[in-house]
Design a protein around this motif. Structure first.
Motif, short mmCIF file in Angstrom:
data_model
loop_
_atom_site.label_atom_id
_atom_site.label_comp_id
_atom_site.label_asym_id
_atom_site.label_seq_id
_atom_site.Cartn_x
_atom_site.Cartn_y
_atom_site.Cartn_z
N MET A 199 0.85 -1.19 0.00
CA MET A 199 0.00 0.00 0.00
C MET A 199 0.89 1.24 0.00
N THR A 200 0.28 2.40 -0.20
CA THR A 200 1.06 3.63 -0.37
C THR A 200 1.94 3.93 0.84
N ARG A 201 1.39 3.87 2.04
CA ARG A 201 2.17 4.14 3.25
C ARG A 201 1.99 3.00 4.24
N CYS A 202 3.09 2.37 4.61
CA CYS A 202 3.04 1.28 5.59
C CYS A 202 3.83 1.67 6.83
N SER A 203 3.27 1.37 8.00
CA SER A 203 4.03 1.57 9.23
C SER A 203 4.97 0.37 9.43
N HIS A 204 5.89 0.51 10.38
CA HIS A 204 6.81 -0.59 10.70
C HIS A 204 6.02 -1.80 11.19
N GLU A 205 4.92 -1.54 11.90
CA GLU A 205 4.10 -2.64 12.44
C GLU A 205 3.41 -3.40 11.30
N GLN A 206 2.96 -2.67 10.27
CA GLN A 206 2.28 -3.32 9.14
C GLN A 206 3.27 -4.07 8.25
N SER A 207 4.44 -3.47 8.05
CA SER A 207 5.44 -4.07 7.18
C SER A 207 6.82 -3.61 7.67
#
Length: 303
Positions: A199-207
């Motif tokens: 996705m356009t913006r991922c957090s460290h937790e998501q990826s």
């Protein structure tokens, strides 16, 4: 038109920009004073304002001040889909092109150098760029962060699509080799990160941000304090101006020894920690977990 929308004062000399900002604030305070008067509150001070207005404090650095730049991957003016730079045009008009950032005065040369090297790398790669997620491709944006301590962090976003772990590992190895012993070694990156993103913006937790080379953090100094910065932690984009800003906050807040300071959206804790010597306690709050880890480290390191 786009330049006027994003940076409406960019064509004015800097001193004129400051004057425009000052006049804008003066009108707002005049309006506020007249609204309060309508409510029966006499708030007018000399000049018809509801409170004193000080001159705008200038930034000590005007050119090349950005310590963080985000570069997109898309079609360039020549039609090459592997162009690394900044967007010109709009989605509505369907005339978006990606142009190199060489003409941008607020982006430092090091950032432009890393962007140029990343473009060279992806143009040699057999993998396609990922311009639209649903149309396939892999290579996406680049974030470059630098500090006055001489540190450079590069974060490369990659859409894995249906690549297996072995193919992913190969791309990570090629990227690391390019920036450590290949043509990209001229950039002297101190931290090289890779993020698999769908996705356009991922957090460290998501990826998770995967460290391919170097140190996990970069470090910056502000008002005599040392700050640790993670890949996704917020940090004021103009360090010199941030110092001026934090000093002004300290003076205007009149916070004393019995003050408890709330630092909302604290990021790495720069504002709160710069005022720590004059208050009794600081409570910092942020939604980015890594930024809070940085803030805790920064608080401990700086005593």
């Amino acid at each position: 038109r786009l330049v006027n929308a994003v940076t409406p004062l960019s064509r004015l000399p800097y001193q004129e920009q400051l004057q425009v900002k000052y006049e804008s604030q003066r009108k707002i305070l005049q309006t506020l004073a007249s609204r309060l008067e309508e409510l029966g509150i006499d708030a007018q001070k000399p000049g018809g304002l509801c409170c004193p207005l000080r001159p705008v404090v200038p930034s000590p650095v005007i050119n090349g001040y950005r310590n963080k730049s985000t570069f997109s991957v898309n079609r360039g003016p020549d039609g090459n889909p592997k162009t690394v730079g900044l967007y010109v045009g709009t989605g509505r008009a369907r005339n978006i092109v990606c142009v190199k950032a060489n003409h941008m005065e607020n982006i430092p040369p090091k950032h432009k150098q890393v962007a140029q090297c990343y473009e060279e790398f992806i143009r040699c790669s057999p993998l396609d760029p990922c311009i639209l997620f649903h149309k396939g491709g892999h290579w996406r944006e680049l974030v470059v962060r630098t500090t006055s301590c001489g540190h450079t962090m590069a974060i490369i976003t990659f859409h894995p699509q249906d690549l297996g772990q072995e193919a992913l590992a190969t791309q990570k190895t090629l990227l690391k080799e390019f920036f450590t012993c290949g043509p990209g070694s001229v950039c002297a990156v101190t931290s090289l990160y890779f993020q698999e993103s769908t996705m356009t913006r991922c957090s460290h937790e998501q990826s998770p941000f995967q460290l391919l080379h170097g140190e996990p953090h970069i470090f910056e100094e502000v008002l005599g304090l040392k700050f640790r910065i993670s890949p996704d932690a917020f940090f004021q984009v103009n360090t010199g101006a941030a110092e001026v800003l934090y000093q002004a906050v300290g003076e205007l807040s009149q916070a004393g020894g019995d003050t408890v300071l709330l630092d909302i959206c604290c990021g790495t804790g720069t504002i709160g920690l710069s005022l720590a010597h004059q208050v009794s306690k600081i409570i910092g709050i942020d939604v980015v977990e890594k930024a809070i880890e940085d803030a805790r480290w920064n608080a401990a390191f700086n005593g």
